[in-house]
Design a protein around this motif. Sequence first.
Motif, PDB file in Angstrom:
ATOM      1  N   UNK A 115     -11.356   6.120  -6.648  1.00  0.00           N
ATOM      2  CA  UNK A 115     -10.965   5.735  -8.007  1.00  0.00           C
ATOM      3  C   UNK A 115      -9.556   6.216  -8.309  1.00  0.00           C
ATOM      4  N   UNK A 116      -8.881   5.433  -9.153  1.00  0.00           N
ATOM      5  CA  UNK A 116      -7.619   5.885  -9.697  1.00  0.00           C
ATOM      6  C   UNK A 116      -7.833   6.620 -11.010  1.00  0.00           C
ATOM      7  N   UNK A 117      -6.728   7.037 -11.598  1.00  0.00           N
ATOM      8  CA  UNK A 117      -6.779   7.816 -12.835  1.00  0.00           C
ATOM      9  C   UNK A 117      -6.740   6.939 -14.089  1.00  0.00           C
ATOM     10  N   UNK A 118      -6.368   5.695 -13.938  1.00  0.00           N
ATOM     11  CA  UNK A 118      -6.385   4.773 -15.063  1.00  0.00           C
ATOM     12  C   UNK A 118      -5.035   4.590 -15.726  1.00  0.00           C
ATOM     13  N   UNK A 119      -4.899   3.445 -16.388  1.00  0.00           N
ATOM     14  CA  UNK A 119      -3.708   3.143 -17.166  1.00  0.00           C
ATOM     15  C   UNK A 119      -4.154   2.520 -18.485  1.00  0.00           C
ATOM     16  N   UNK A 120      -3.514   2.910 -19.568  1.00  0.00           N
ATOM     17  CA  UNK A 120      -3.945   2.489 -20.908  1.00  0.00           C
ATOM     18  C   UNK A 120      -3.350   1.129 -21.262  1.00  0.00           C
ATOM     19  N   UNK A 121      -4.226   0.249 -21.708  1.00  0.00           N
ATOM     20  CA  UNK A 121      -3.808  -1.048 -22.257  1.00  0.00           C
ATOM     21  C   UNK A 121      -4.254  -1.098 -23.713  1.00  0.00           C
ATOM     22  N   UNK A 122      -3.322  -1.367 -24.589  1.00  0.00           N
ATOM     23  CA  UNK A 122      -3.632  -1.481 -26.012  1.00  0.00           C
ATOM     24  C   UNK A 122      -3.144  -2.834 -26.511  1.00  0.00           C
ATOM     25  N   UNK A 123      -4.072  -3.589 -27.065  1.00  0.00           N
ATOM     26  CA  UNK A 123      -3.739  -4.914 -27.603  1.00  0.00           C
ATOM     27  C   UNK A 123      -3.854  -4.831 -29.114  1.00  0.00           C
ATOM     28  N   UNK A 156      -4.071  12.276   1.889  1.00  0.00           N
ATOM     29  CA  UNK A 156      -4.751  12.338   0.596  1.00  0.00           C
ATOM     30  C   UNK A 156      -4.901  10.930   0.041  1.00  0.00           C
ATOM     31  N   UNK A 157      -6.152  10.572  -0.288  1.00  0.00           N
ATOM     32  CA  UNK A 157      -6.420   9.254  -0.858  1.00  0.00           C
ATOM     33  C   UNK A 157      -5.869   9.183  -2.278  1.00  0.00           C
ATOM     34  N   UNK A 158      -5.128   8.130  -2.532  1.00  0.00           N
ATOM     35  CA  UNK A 158      -4.616   7.926  -3.878  1.00  0.00           C
ATOM     36  C   UNK A 158      -4.686   6.460  -4.262  1.00  0.00           C
ATOM     37  N   UNK A 159      -5.079   6.232  -5.498  1.00  0.00           N
ATOM     38  CA  UNK A 159      -4.972   4.930  -6.151  1.00  0.00           C
ATOM     39  C   UNK A 159      -4.217   5.187  -7.442  1.00  0.00           C
ATOM     40  N   UNK A 160      -3.038   4.605  -7.544  1.00  0.00           N
ATOM     41  CA  UNK A 160      -2.185   4.885  -8.691  1.00  0.00           C
ATOM     42  C   UNK A 160      -1.947   3.598  -9.469  1.00  0.00           C
ATOM     43  N   UNK A 161      -2.494   3.561 -10.671  1.00  0.00           N
ATOM     44  CA  UNK A 161      -2.332   2.388 -11.528  1.00  0.00           C
ATOM     45  C   UNK A 161      -1.043   2.492 -12.336  1.00  0.00           C
ATOM     46  N   UNK A 162      -0.491   1.345 -12.662  1.00  0.00           N
ATOM     47  CA  UNK A 162       0.678   1.289 -13.525  1.00  0.00           C
ATOM     48  C   UNK A 162       0.694  -0.052 -14.248  1.00  0.00           C
ATOM     49  N   UNK A 163       1.530  -0.138 -15.265  1.00  0.00           N
ATOM     50  CA  UNK A 163       1.695  -1.393 -15.976  1.00  0.00           C
ATOM     51  C   UNK A 163       1.026  -1.443 -17.332  1.00  0.00           C
ATOM     52  N   UNK A 164       0.220  -0.457 -17.651  1.00  0.00           N
ATOM     53  CA  UNK A 164      -0.408  -0.443 -18.961  1.00  0.00           C
ATOM     54  C   UNK A 164       0.626  -0.305 -20.065  1.00  0.00           C
ATOM     55  N   UNK A 165       0.321  -0.925 -21.210  1.00  0.00           N
ATOM     56  CA  UNK A 165       1.311  -0.940 -22.288  1.00  0.00           C
ATOM     57  C   UNK A 165       0.646  -1.363 -23.580  1.00  0.00           C
ATOM     58  N   UNK A 166       1.415  -1.320 -24.652  1.00  0.00           N
ATOM     59  CA  UNK A 166       1.016  -1.888 -25.936  1.00  0.00           C
ATOM     60  C   UNK A 166       1.512  -3.326 -25.966  1.00  0.00           C
ATOM     61  N   UNK A 167       0.604  -4.251 -26.225  1.00  0.00           N
ATOM     62  CA  UNK A 167       0.966  -5.667 -26.231  1.00  0.00           C
ATOM     63  C   UNK A 167       0.299  -6.343 -27.425  1.00  0.00           C
ATOM     64  N   UNK A 168       0.939  -7.366 -27.945  1.00  0.00           N
ATOM     65  CA  UNK A 168       0.388  -8.088 -29.082  1.00  0.00           C
ATOM     66  C   UNK A 168      -0.713  -9.041 -28.642  1.00  0.00           C
TER      67      UNK A 168
END
Length: 122
Positions: free
Chosen positions: A112-120, A1-13
């Motif tokens: 495609x991966x599922x995405x990771x949220x980045x909030x600045x 099964x093809x997978x692209x798994x993103x990580x590391x997204x976060x809330x940052x100043x």
Amino acid sequence: QVQLVESGGDLVQPGGSLRLSCAASGFASDYYAMYWFRQAPGKERERISCIGINRETTTYADSLKGRFTISRDFAQDTVYLDMNSLKPEDTGVYYCAASYMKCLQFGKPDYWGQGTQVTVSS
């Protein structure tokens, strides 16, 4: 099964840094160019960077040059996006993607991966 798994997204100043990772599995990722896209709230998904199978070929959206760096580790089947001097307008969902053999000028990546949220935000 093809997978692209993103990580590391976060809330940052604003002005901060973040590293995103994308782990590939289920396909021969060594033969695929790898991308980062992002989708800001209320906007279309945009391509921000691509790295080729030779690792030396990299492309960036003009607005991001000098702040973001894409890299890949073939041994770990992982692609990274190092983001510096982050701005509120960098907020969005960041997606990893892959296309066979080269960074496409036109057309859509194969996976495609599922995405990771980045909030600045402060």
